[in-house]
Design an enzyme around this catalytic site. Structure first.
Site, PDB file in Angstrom:
ATOM      1  N   ASP A 144     -70.085  50.329 -73.366  1.00 51.41           N
ATOM      2  CA  ASP A 144     -71.227  49.585 -72.831  1.00 51.41           C
ATOM      3  C   ASP A 144     -72.478  50.269 -73.337  1.00 51.41           C
ATOM      4  OD1 ASP A 144     -70.121  47.472 -71.306  1.00 51.41           O
ATOM      5  OD2 ASP A 144     -69.448  48.958 -69.840  1.00 51.41           O
ATOM      6  N   VAL A 169     -75.973  62.968 -76.155  1.00 50.24           N
ATOM      7  CA  VAL A 169     -76.199  64.245 -76.842  1.00 50.24           C
ATOM      8  C   VAL A 169     -77.508  64.818 -76.316  1.00 50.24           C
ATOM      9  CG1 VAL A 169     -76.783  65.226 -79.108  1.00 50.24           C
ATOM     10  CG2 VAL A 169     -74.875  63.614 -78.904  1.00 50.24           C
ATOM     11  N   GLY A 222     -73.395  63.392 -82.258  1.00 50.47           N
ATOM     12  CA  GLY A 222     -73.031  62.081 -81.705  1.00 50.47           C
ATOM     13  C   GLY A 222     -71.824  61.523 -82.439  1.00 50.47           C
ATOM     14  N   LEU A 255     -71.687  58.227 -73.343  1.00 50.14           N
ATOM     15  CA  LEU A 255     -71.761  59.151 -74.487  1.00 50.14           C
ATOM     16  C   LEU A 255     -73.215  59.577 -74.597  1.00 50.14           C
ATOM     17  CD1 LEU A 255     -70.789  60.367 -77.321  1.00 50.14           C
ATOM     18  CD2 LEU A 255     -71.529  58.204 -78.284  1.00 50.14           C
ATOM     19  N   GLY A 288     -79.492  64.371 -84.083  1.00 50.37           N
ATOM     20  CA  GLY A 288     -79.680  64.198 -85.519  1.00 50.37           C
ATOM     21  C   GLY A 288     -78.951  65.215 -86.377  1.00 50.37           C
ATOM     22  N   TYR A 348     -73.516  52.239 -82.160  1.00 53.64           N
ATOM     23  CA  TYR A 348     -72.099  51.852 -82.188  1.00 53.64           C
ATOM     24  C   TYR A 348     -71.799  50.899 -83.354  1.00 53.64           C
ATOM     25  CZ  TYR A 348     -71.643  54.095 -77.664  1.00 53.64           C
ATOM     26  OH  TYR A 348     -71.628  55.019 -76.659  1.00 53.64           O
ATOM     27  N   GLY A 394     -75.385  65.320 -86.296  1.00 55.17           N
ATOM     28  CA  GLY A 394     -73.986  64.890 -86.439  1.00 55.17           C
ATOM     29  C   GLY A 394     -73.147  65.041 -85.182  1.00 55.17           C
TER      30      GLY A 394
HETATM   31  C1  COA Z   1     -76.908  57.794 -79.610  1.00 53.51           C
HETATM   32  C2  COA Z   1     -76.755  59.314 -79.687  1.00 53.51           C
HETATM   33  C3  COA Z   1     -75.445  59.702 -78.970  1.00 53.51           C
HETATM   34  C4  COA Z   1     -76.676  59.760 -81.177  1.00 53.51           C
HETATM   35  O1  COA Z   1     -76.463  61.165 -81.219  1.00 53.51           O
HETATM   36  P1  COA Z   1     -76.904  62.074 -82.475  1.00 53.51           P
HETATM   37  O2  COA Z   1     -76.200  63.372 -82.358  1.00 53.51           O
HETATM   38  O3  COA Z   1     -78.377  62.124 -82.604  1.00 53.51           O
HETATM   39  O4  COA Z   1     -76.319  61.210 -83.698  1.00 53.51           O
HETATM   40  P2  COA Z   1     -75.772  61.793 -85.090  1.00 53.51           P
HETATM   41  O5  COA Z   1     -76.674  62.858 -85.602  1.00 53.51           O
HETATM   42  O6  COA Z   1     -74.335  62.139 -84.946  1.00 53.51           O
HETATM   43  O7  COA Z   1     -75.906  60.493 -85.996  1.00 53.51           O
HETATM   44  C5  COA Z   1     -74.796  59.992 -86.691  1.00 53.51           C
HETATM   45  C6  COA Z   1     -75.199  58.761 -87.440  1.00 53.51           C
HETATM   46  O8  COA Z   1     -75.613  57.735 -86.504  1.00 53.51           O
HETATM   47  C7  COA Z   1     -76.884  57.249 -86.892  1.00 53.51           C
HETATM   48  N1  COA Z   1     -77.604  56.915 -85.676  1.00 53.51           N
HETATM   49  C8  COA Z   1     -78.001  57.735 -84.691  1.00 53.51           C
HETATM   50  N2  COA Z   1     -78.634  57.030 -83.713  1.00 53.51           N
HETATM   51  C9  COA Z   1     -78.632  55.737 -84.152  1.00 53.51           C
HETATM   52  C10 COA Z   1     -79.125  54.521 -83.617  1.00 53.51           C
HETATM   53  N3  COA Z   1     -79.748  54.470 -82.428  1.00 53.51           N
HETATM   54  N4  COA Z   1     -78.951  53.390 -84.342  1.00 53.51           N
HETATM   55  C11 COA Z   1     -78.302  53.394 -85.532  1.00 53.51           C
HETATM   56  N5  COA Z   1     -77.807  54.511 -86.076  1.00 53.51           N
HETATM   57  C12 COA Z   1     -77.971  55.664 -85.391  1.00 53.51           C
HETATM   58  C13 COA Z   1     -77.524  58.415 -87.638  1.00 53.51           C
HETATM   59  O9  COA Z   1     -78.535  57.942 -88.521  1.00 53.51           O
HETATM   60  C14 COA Z   1     -76.362  58.975 -88.407  1.00 53.51           C
HETATM   61  O10 COA Z   1     -76.076  58.144 -89.513  1.00 53.51           O
HETATM   62  P3  COA Z   1     -75.740  58.751 -90.970  1.00 53.51           P
HETATM   63  O11 COA Z   1     -74.628  59.753 -90.748  1.00 53.51           O
HETATM   64  O12 COA Z   1     -75.322  57.565 -91.748  1.00 53.51           O
HETATM   65  O13 COA Z   1     -77.007  59.390 -91.390  1.00 53.51           O
HETATM   66  C15 COA Z   1     -77.972  60.061 -79.056  1.00 53.51           C
HETATM   67  O14 COA Z   1     -79.149  59.576 -79.661  1.00 53.51           O
HETATM   68  C16 COA Z   1     -78.093  59.923 -77.541  1.00 53.51           C
HETATM   69  O15 COA Z   1     -77.506  60.699 -76.793  1.00 53.51           O
HETATM   70  N6  COA Z   1     -78.892  58.940 -77.070  1.00 53.51           N
HETATM   71  C17 COA Z   1     -79.161  58.753 -75.641  1.00 53.51           C
HETATM   72  C18 COA Z   1     -77.962  58.262 -74.889  1.00 53.51           C
HETATM   73  C19 COA Z   1     -77.358  56.998 -75.515  1.00 53.51           C
HETATM   74  O16 COA Z   1     -78.056  56.102 -75.968  1.00 53.51           O
HETATM   75  N7  COA Z   1     -76.017  56.936 -75.506  1.00 53.51           N
HETATM   76  C20 COA Z   1     -75.280  55.821 -76.096  1.00 53.51           C
HETATM   77  C21 COA Z   1     -74.289  55.285 -75.126  1.00 53.51           C
HETATM   78  S1  COA Z   1     -75.002  54.320 -73.812  1.00 53.51           S
END
Ligand code: COA
Length: 170
Positions: free
Chosen positions: A133, A97, A107, A95, A103, A143, A105
């Site tokens: 994972d 973004v 994800g 997964l 940031g 997660y 929404g």
């Molecule tokens: C993790 C990831 C998918 C989040 O995507 P995003 O679009 O920035 O997340 P969102 O804007 O949808 O955030 C949704 C919520 O999750 C929270 N959130 C985001 N990243 C977070 C983190 N690392 N730890 C805890 N909470 C997190 C946000 O604060 C938000 O919470 P809220 O709605 O209560 O304010 C993105 O940072 C990413 O692609 N990271 C790199 C790849 C990765 O780590 N993938 C995970 C699978 S291995």
């Protein structure tokens, strides 16, 4: 990016992946070089978020059928299951973004879509949990934010029981 205009669809030839940058070279490489082959070989089903008419990928996830060893499950959950050595689960293998869309929404939108899709299919091809994972602590925290639990034997592998998914989305 306006989330309302975003659609999530199965990865196809029309989707432009060239500019995708998640901050993880391994995830970017996967989307650009491996995801279509995985789909063709039916080892993973990749889904992408795009904002039409632009076909540039803003985010993606993959789903696959998988299994968990019963001994890896916490006792309270294992006690409610038949004593099979392994149980079926749906694996969300990846997964990510794009950094330009973080940031806002997306994800969450992708994760909920993956859970909804997993739940819908579990009626026909049983899966008692969705498993992920986490590649690092930040991913695991993301997660956990959504109710996933770490497996004791392997804290970077997290799961959410399908019953709980049904309650959350129901
Ligand atoms: C993790 C990831 C998918 C989040 O995507 P995003 O679009 O920035 O997340 P969102 O804007 O949808 O955030 C949704 C919520 O999750 C929270 N959130 C985001 N990243 C977070 C983190 N690392 N730890 C805890 N909470 C997190 C946000 O604060 C938000 O919470 P809220 O709605 O209560 O304010 C993105 O940072 C990413 O692609 N990271 C790199 C790849 C990765 O780590 N993938 C995970 C699978 S291995």
């Amino acid at each position: 990016m306006i989330l309302a205009g975003v659609v999530i669809e199965q990865l196809g030839r029309q989707h432009d992946r060239k500019a995708f940058q998640s901050g993880s070279a391994a995830l970017d490489r996967y989307l650009k070089q491996q995801a279509r082959q995985d789909a063709e070989r039916r080892v993973a089903a990749p889904f992408v978020a795009v904002c039409p008419p632009d076909a540039g990928v803003l985010g993606f996830y993959t789903l696959s059928a998988s299994v968990l060893a019963m001994e890896d499950l916490p006792e309270d959950l294992a006690r409610r299951l038949p004593r099979y050595p392994k149980v079926p689960v749906t694996l969300m293998g990846r997964l990510a973004v794009d950094q330009s869309a973080r940031g806002q929404g997306l994800g969450e939108h992708l994760l909920l879509d993956a859970l909804r899709r997993s739940l819908a299919h579990a009626d026909q091809i049983a899966a008692m949990a969705v498993v992920v994972d986490a590649k690092d602590d930040a991913a695991a925290a993301f997660y956990r934010h959504y109710g996933f639990f770490s497996l004791q034997a392997n804290p970077s592998r997290l799961y959410v029981p399908m019953d709980l998914v049904a309650q959350l989305l129901g």
